[in-house]
Design an enzyme around this catalytic site. Structure first.
Site, PDB file in Angstrom:
ATOM      1  CG  HIS A 191       4.080  -1.703  14.898  1.00  0.00           C
ATOM      2  ND1 HIS A 191       5.343  -0.979  14.844  1.00  0.00           N
ATOM      3  CD2 HIS A 191       3.290  -0.461  15.179  1.00  0.00           C
ATOM      4  CE1 HIS A 191       5.835   0.058  15.088  1.00  0.00           C
ATOM      5  NE2 HIS A 191       4.126   0.425  15.799  1.00  0.00           N
ATOM      6  CB  CYS A 216       8.084   1.010  13.272  1.00  0.00           C
ATOM      7  SG  CYS A 216       9.043  -0.485  14.514  1.00  0.00           S
ATOM      8  NE  ARG A 220      13.089  -8.413  13.947  1.00  0.00           N
ATOM      9  CZ  ARG A 220      11.727  -8.457  14.483  1.00  0.00           C
ATOM     10  NH1 ARG A 220      11.743 -10.204  14.530  1.00  0.00           N
ATOM     11  NH2 ARG A 220      11.128  -7.418  14.015  1.00  0.00           N
ATOM     12  CD  GLN A 242       9.432  -7.768  10.176  1.00  0.00           C
ATOM     13  OE1 GLN A 242       9.638  -6.475  10.155  1.00  0.00           O
ATOM     14  NE2 GLN A 242       9.120  -8.374  11.280  1.00  0.00           N
TER      15      GLN A 242
END
Length: 604
Positions: free
Chosen positions: A478, A302, A331, A349
């Site tokens: 998002h 983001c 992550r 993603q």
RNA sequence: GCCCAUAUGGCUCAGGGGUAGAGCACUUCCUUGGUAAGGAAGAGGUCGUGAGUUCAAGUCUCACUAUGGGCUCCA
């Protein structure tokens, strides 16, 4: 009373067992069979039978809870000994022996105070009792074994003959990871032997579809112990598959008005402080130092998109502005949760951020939901949606959260789209709609997600110039459609059992020349296929024809094209069509048309 | 992270204190075959890593690493 009667359904739809119903009860009868209600009773009683067996084998055993779950039942308990897979057989044997004693299952009631006294030395029972509000507690008794239980149970142990203990696991008391760990044994039970057998067979079959197994067989991806856990490597065939998926999705985004962007892999920690990631998501982030400055490797995309948005002044005329990126994120997932491609520490993603006005939220959310639906339909996926609300660790005011959450619900309600609520499951910056798909073994995984966010635009002072020439703050949506390429490809692999449709297949055509004399023709054909974007391999090794056909089929490719003298003379191919499971001949031109048609099926 | 289990050639697995075995894959040769395994020979492993026990350790012990099954669903 029928001897197959094991309970009733009362007028509120609750299951009432024969022990509670007494002699005369008015309700729908539950017979001993494989209906949902019957299995619920049977499995619950089997859990108790297991507890009885464990008590016989381990005199110090203490029990917590033993509920029925989707896949069967389990019981959580504590013993001094270690319980491993080997011990399951022993417990099963004792259970079978107990059934032979033909005990009835009887019920009686005591007060809560009595129960607290009776189980004063059993901290697990105390924990159970502390969660019960009722003043009356029911106890079920079979032989010498007694347990607190609200039922329902079968009338006698003879109904419990067809069970299997499937696995032993650890489980935190009450699901709280700060509490002590108990031993949990899972099992499953049916009303007849055949159903149990069929169930076990189904599990075996499901294992064959496991993406880890197929991924290794088809050489799609790998992991490497020396390089680190949860870090996937894409091998050539997996990369081909992934590239096809990326291309399909790229076009789908462009058609829907999304612009490609790309942010850096690491950003100064100051940015993560501003966004709230440092405080709310820090334990999942990897940090590093460059020239005595701390940087964070991005766990989300983001911020990159926000900075790109802010690079130049924006007008209301620019909104909604849709940026997308195949963003690589890292992550720190706990080591115990890593799971093939379904849960990794580095993944990509298909991420996008839509900057819009509050009025545009609902129509944009609907557009995204429609986007999700068209992708799911392309692959024939069933999916469910969940609205996830504010979590414990979160930024922003409750009022803002309510507004955003209502916006999501409204968008779904107005389009009559079904969803469930996941209380406290939202992202730290906003509520979300999660799209979940199940894997081969029926486990649910979150794939797509749509999140409404009023918080990050405020924290980063994101602005646009409104119609009235004032500066206003946009809302950010998002969203991801696949979720990640890793997880989505894992689920695709299990869904198709490795037999991907032509528009995804890593190798789309294998050509098998009958003898060396046909190699030249094979190469000509291959070159033509490459021209229409078909990945093609030639199996011209020095093996027998039978063997090469077998090996080609084992690759799970959509088409195997066999060519010999006859095909060369007539410019044809002899095809083995995986989808139609039949063989037929086509001219080269017809084959090309067929391939192009099937490539086009991948358009959304 | 926690509980339980597992780790032997590229893959699937056997071997359970006395200096490594099979099948497939791989290499070479023979075979040139019309639709799911033709034949022969050969190469390949310090048995996940590190300690310890022992005259001797894939084999027993411990630690680590990785992998697998679990850790919301209330007697």
């Amino acid at each position: 009373m029928s001897e197959n009667l094991i309970g009733y359904i009362d007028n509120q739809g609750n299951i009432v067992d024969t022990q509670s119903a007494g002699e005369t009860f008015d309700g729908q009868v539950i017979e001993y069979n494989n209906s949902a209600e019957s299995l619920e009773i049977v499995r619950h009683s089997t859990a108790h039978l297991m507890a009885q067996a464990i008590t016989e084998l381990y005199s110090n055993a203490k029990f917590f809870v033993g509920p029925v779950v989707d896949e069967g039942f389990y019981y959580d308990f504590k013993v001094d000994e270690k319980i491993g897979e080997e011990d399951l057989k022993k417990i099963e044997k004792t259970m079978k022996a107990l059934i032979k004693k033909k005990h009835k299952i009887e019920k009686y009631e005591i007060t809560k105070t009595e129960a607290l006294t009776r189980f004063a030395n059993d901290e697990l029972k105390q924990a159970v009792l502390s969660k019960i509000d009722d003043e009356t507690i029911s106890v079920y008794k079979q032989g010498d074994f007694e347990d607190l239980c609200r039922g329902p149970h079968v009338p006698a142990l003879r109904f419990l003959n067809n069970f299997k203990l499937t696995r032993v696991a650890g489980a935190y008391l009450g699901g709280d990871e700060n509490a002590e760990m108990l031993t949990r044994i899972y099992g499953v039970a049916f009303a007849d032997k055949e159903s149990l057998k069929a169930h076990m067979l189904m599990l075996e079959e499901a294992k064959k579809r496991d993406h880890r197994k197929i991924g290794a067989e088809m050489e799609l991806f790998m992991f490497d112990e020396e390089s680190g856990a949860g870090l996937p490597f894409w091998m050539p065939k997996g990369a081909r598959l992934r590239h096809k998926l990326e291309t399909i999705l790229h076009k789908a985004h462009r058609k829907r008005g999304y612009e490609p962007v790309r942010g850096p892999e690491i950003l100064k920690s100051e940015m993560w402080h501003t966004s709230g990631h440092y405080a709310c998501y820090g334990e999942n982030m990897y940090l590093t130092n460059i020239d005595e400055q701390e940087y964070g490797i991005k766990p989300m995309n983001c911020i990159g998109h926000i900075q790109i948005f802010k690079q130049s002044g924006k007008s209301y005329r620019d909104l909604p502005l849709r940026y997308y990126e195949y963003g690589v994120v890292h992550r720190h997932e706990k080591s115990g949760v890593l799971h093939g491609l379904l849960r990794v520490r580095e993944f990509t993603q298909d991420d996008a951020h839509i900057f819009c006005t509050p009025e545009q939220i609902a129509p944009e959310v609907i557009k995204v939901v429609e986007f999700v639906d068209s992708v799911m339909q392309l692959f024939g996926f069933e999916y469910t949606m969940e609205v996830a609300t504010k979590p414990e660790k979160a930024i922003g005011e409750d009022a803002v959260w309510d507004l955003a959450t209502d916006g999501l619900k409204k968008a779904l309600d107005e389009n009559s789209l079904p969803y469930t609520i996941d209380e406290g499951g939202g992202a730290f910056y906003g509520p979300k709609i999660d799209v979940k798909i199940t894997d081969a073994l029926g486990r649910k995984w979150q794939c797509g997600t749509i999140q409404v966010d009023f918080n990050l635009p405020e924290r980063f002072n994101v602005e646009y110039v409104a119609e009235d020439n004032t500066r206003k703050q946009p809302v950010m949506i998002h969203r991801a459609i696949l979720g990640s390429f890793e997880r989505f490809i894992a689920i695709l692999t299990e869904h198709y059992a490795g037999e991907f449709p032509l528009f995804l297949a890593p190798t789309q055509v294998i050509i098998v020349p009958i003898s060396e004399a046909h190699n030249e023709y094979a190469k000509e054909l291959q070159s033509k296929l490459i021209d229409i974007d078909i990945d093609c391999e030639i199996f011209d090794k020095n093996d027998s024809l039978n063997k090469r056909v077998r090996n080609a089929e084992k690759q799970r490719v959509p088409f195997v094209a066999i060519i010999g003298d006859e095909e060369m003379q007539n410019s044809t191919v002899a095809l083995r069509d995986r989808r139609q499971k039949e063989q037929y001949n086509l001219t080269q031109e017809e084959f090309m048309v067929k391939l192009t048609q099937q490539l086009n099926e991948g358009k959304i």
